[in-house]
Design a protein around this motif. Structure first.
Motif, PDB file in Angstrom:
ATOM      1  N   PHE A  28       0.853  -1.185   0.000  1.00 25.84           N
ATOM      2  CA  PHE A  28       0.000   0.000   0.000  1.00 25.84           C
ATOM      3  C   PHE A  28       0.888   1.233   0.000  1.00 25.84           C
ATOM      4  N   VAL A  29       0.595   2.178  -0.895  1.00 28.59           N
ATOM      5  CA  VAL A  29       1.347   3.428  -0.983  1.00 28.59           C
ATOM      6  C   VAL A  29       0.642   4.477  -0.133  1.00 28.59           C
ATOM      7  N   HIS A  30       1.391   5.091   0.786  1.00 31.38           N
ATOM      8  CA  HIS A  30       0.858   6.137   1.658  1.00 31.38           C
ATOM      9  C   HIS A  30       1.652   7.417   1.419  1.00 31.38           C
ATOM     10  N   CYS A  31       0.968   8.439   0.882  1.00 30.83           N
ATOM     11  CA  CYS A  31       1.607   9.731   0.651  1.00 30.83           C
ATOM     12  C   CYS A  31       0.541  10.788   0.391  1.00 30.83           C
ATOM     13  N   GLU A  32       0.962  12.042   0.370  1.00 31.34           N
ATOM     14  CA  GLU A  32       0.061  13.133   0.009  1.00 31.34           C
ATOM     15  C   GLU A  32      -0.238  13.038  -1.485  1.00 31.34           C
ATOM     16  N   VAL A  43       7.292   9.147   0.828  1.00 30.28           N
ATOM     17  CA  VAL A  43       6.335   8.124   0.412  1.00 30.28           C
ATOM     18  C   VAL A  43       6.590   6.885   1.264  1.00 30.28           C
ATOM     19  N   LYS A  44       5.563   6.408   1.953  1.00 32.08           N
ATOM     20  CA  LYS A  44       5.680   5.177   2.749  1.00 32.08           C
ATOM     21  C   LYS A  44       5.000   4.047   1.986  1.00 32.08           C
ATOM     22  N   VAL A  45       5.680   2.915   1.917  1.00 27.89           N
ATOM     23  CA  VAL A  45       5.076   1.703   1.368  1.00 27.89           C
ATOM     24  C   VAL A  45       5.003   0.704   2.514  1.00 27.89           C
ATOM     25  N   LYS A  46       3.798   0.213   2.741  1.00 29.01           N
ATOM     26  CA  LYS A  46       3.557  -0.751   3.817  1.00 29.01           C
ATOM     27  C   LYS A  46       2.971  -2.011   3.201  1.00 29.01           C
ATOM     28  N   VAL A  47       3.535  -3.163   3.538  1.00 30.32           N
ATOM     29  CA  VAL A  47       3.019  -4.440   3.047  1.00 30.32           C
ATOM     30  C   VAL A  47       2.083  -4.988   4.106  1.00 30.32           C
ATOM     31  N   GLY A  48       0.813  -5.153   3.707  1.00 34.36           N
ATOM     32  CA  GLY A  48      -0.213  -5.589   4.646  1.00 34.36           C
ATOM     33  C   GLY A  48      -0.849  -4.387   5.308  1.00 34.36           C
ATOM     34  N   ASN A  49      -2.153  -4.377   5.322  1.00 33.34           N
ATOM     35  CA  ASN A  49      -2.877  -3.277   5.932  1.00 33.34           C
ATOM     36  C   ASN A  49      -3.465  -3.727   7.268  1.00 33.34           C
ATOM     37  N   GLU A  50      -4.207  -4.828   7.246  1.00 34.39           N
ATOM     38  CA  GLU A  50      -4.833  -5.359   8.458  1.00 34.39           C
ATOM     39  C   GLU A  50      -4.116  -6.605   8.987  1.00 34.39           C
ATOM     40  N   TYR A  51      -3.499  -7.364   8.097  1.00 32.88           N
ATOM     41  CA  TYR A  51      -2.867  -8.629   8.476  1.00 32.88           C
ATOM     42  C   TYR A  51      -1.356  -8.533   8.311  1.00 32.88           C
ATOM     43  N   MET A 102       3.083  12.444 -11.023  1.00 33.59           N
ATOM     44  CA  MET A 102       3.501  11.048 -10.889  1.00 33.59           C
ATOM     45  C   MET A 102       2.300  10.135 -10.694  1.00 33.59           C
ATOM     46  N   THR A 103       2.467   8.896 -11.102  1.00 36.52           N
ATOM     47  CA  THR A 103       1.545   7.819 -10.776  1.00 36.52           C
ATOM     48  C   THR A 103       2.380   6.763 -10.074  1.00 36.52           C
ATOM     49  N   LEU A 104       2.282   6.730  -8.756  1.00 39.24           N
ATOM     50  CA  LEU A 104       3.124   5.850  -7.943  1.00 39.24           C
ATOM     51  C   LEU A 104       2.463   4.497  -7.739  1.00 39.24           C
ATOM     52  N   THR A 105       3.275   3.457  -7.890  1.00 41.55           N
ATOM     53  CA  THR A 105       2.844   2.082  -7.674  1.00 41.55           C
ATOM     54  C   THR A 105       3.943   1.370  -6.902  1.00 41.55           C
ATOM     55  N   GLU A 117       1.268  -6.175  -6.559  1.00 44.69           N
ATOM     56  CA  GLU A 117       1.267  -4.783  -6.988  1.00 44.69           C
ATOM     57  C   GLU A 117       0.182  -3.996  -6.249  1.00 44.69           C
ATOM     58  N   SER A 118       0.509  -2.757  -5.882  1.00 42.45           N
ATOM     59  CA  SER A 118      -0.454  -1.887  -5.208  1.00 42.45           C
ATOM     60  C   SER A 118      -1.378  -1.218  -6.216  1.00 42.45           C
ATOM     61  N   ASP A 119      -2.410  -0.592  -5.694  1.00 40.25           N
ATOM     62  CA  ASP A 119      -3.209   0.308  -6.510  1.00 40.25           C
ATOM     63  C   ASP A 119      -2.354   1.542  -6.768  1.00 40.25           C
ATOM     64  N   PRO A 120      -2.495   2.169  -7.941  1.00 38.06           N
ATOM     65  CA  PRO A 120      -1.719   3.384  -8.237  1.00 38.06           C
ATOM     66  C   PRO A 120      -2.229   4.583  -7.437  1.00 38.06           C
ATOM     67  N   VAL A 121      -1.307   5.476  -7.111  1.00 39.81           N
ATOM     68  CA  VAL A 121      -1.631   6.723  -6.420  1.00 39.81           C
ATOM     69  C   VAL A 121      -1.132   7.872  -7.285  1.00 39.81           C
ATOM     70  N   LYS A 122      -2.031   8.748  -7.695  1.00 44.04           N
ATOM     71  CA  LYS A 122      -1.668   9.896  -8.526  1.00 44.04           C
ATOM     72  C   LYS A 122      -1.235  11.048  -7.620  1.00 44.04           C
ATOM     73  N   VAL A 123      -0.104  11.680  -7.983  1.00 47.30           N
ATOM     74  CA  VAL A 123       0.423  12.805  -7.227  1.00 47.30           C
ATOM     75  C   VAL A 123       0.591  13.968  -8.202  1.00 47.30           C
ATOM     76  N   GLU A 124      -0.044  15.088  -7.869  1.00 48.69           N
ATOM     77  CA  GLU A 124       0.084  16.287  -8.675  1.00 48.69           C
ATOM     78  C   GLU A 124       1.275  17.094  -8.144  1.00 48.69           C
ATOM     79  N   VAL A 125       2.187  17.467  -9.044  1.00 45.52           N
ATOM     80  CA  VAL A 125       3.367  18.228  -8.659  1.00 45.52           C
ATOM     81  C   VAL A 125       3.179  19.664  -9.099  1.00 45.52           C
TER      82      VAL A 125
END
Length: 126
Positions: A28-32, A43-51, A102-105, A117-125
């Motif tokens: 999971f990608v975590h960022c603004e 940008v934080k990438v975490k493997v596993g959200n609940e488990y 950017m489109t972060l994955t 693979e994570s869902d993509p996260v769009k970041v406007e610069v």
């Protein structure tokens, strides 16, 4: 080319074992969603959200990658036992300097269950 597994909303899955399997392997990608051009952007990438995922000698997360489209931005590689042979969340903090939108994955690789693979996260610069 290995099969690429993708996250499925675990709220739609009935079996608890299937929820566990999907979630604990998915990055999971975590960022603004906005960043300032030329300034460090966390940008934080975490493997596993609940488990949590095992950290056994023959079953662990070997690496986590961060991609912008088809461009590899960074990779963290792990050896078994990095988490003390306990179940846990693999977390990686990347710090990148964006120059355009950017489109972060994220990708993670489990030594038993392959590439995820994570869902993509769009970041406007701006």
């Amino acid at each position: 080319m290995p099969k690429v597994n993708r996250y499925v909303d675990i709220d739609t899955v009935e079996r608890e074992a299937k929820k566990d399997y999907i979630d604990r392997h998915s990055p999971f990608v975590h960022c603004e969603t906005t960043a300032e051009k030329g300034k460090p952007f966390p940008v934080k990438v975490k493997v596993g959200n609940e488990y949590t995922h095992p950290d056994d000698f023959d079953h662990y997360i070997a690496y986590v990658q961060l991609w912008n489209g088809e461009t590899l931005l960074g990779q963290a590689t792990f050896t078994p036992g990095t988490l003390g042979n306990e179940k846990g969340h693999v977390e990686v903090d990347f710090h990148i300097v964006p120059m355009k939108n950017m489109t972060l994955t994220a990708m993670s690789y489990c030594t038993k269950h392959g590439l995820w693979e994570s869902d993509p996260v769009k970041v406007e610069v701006k």
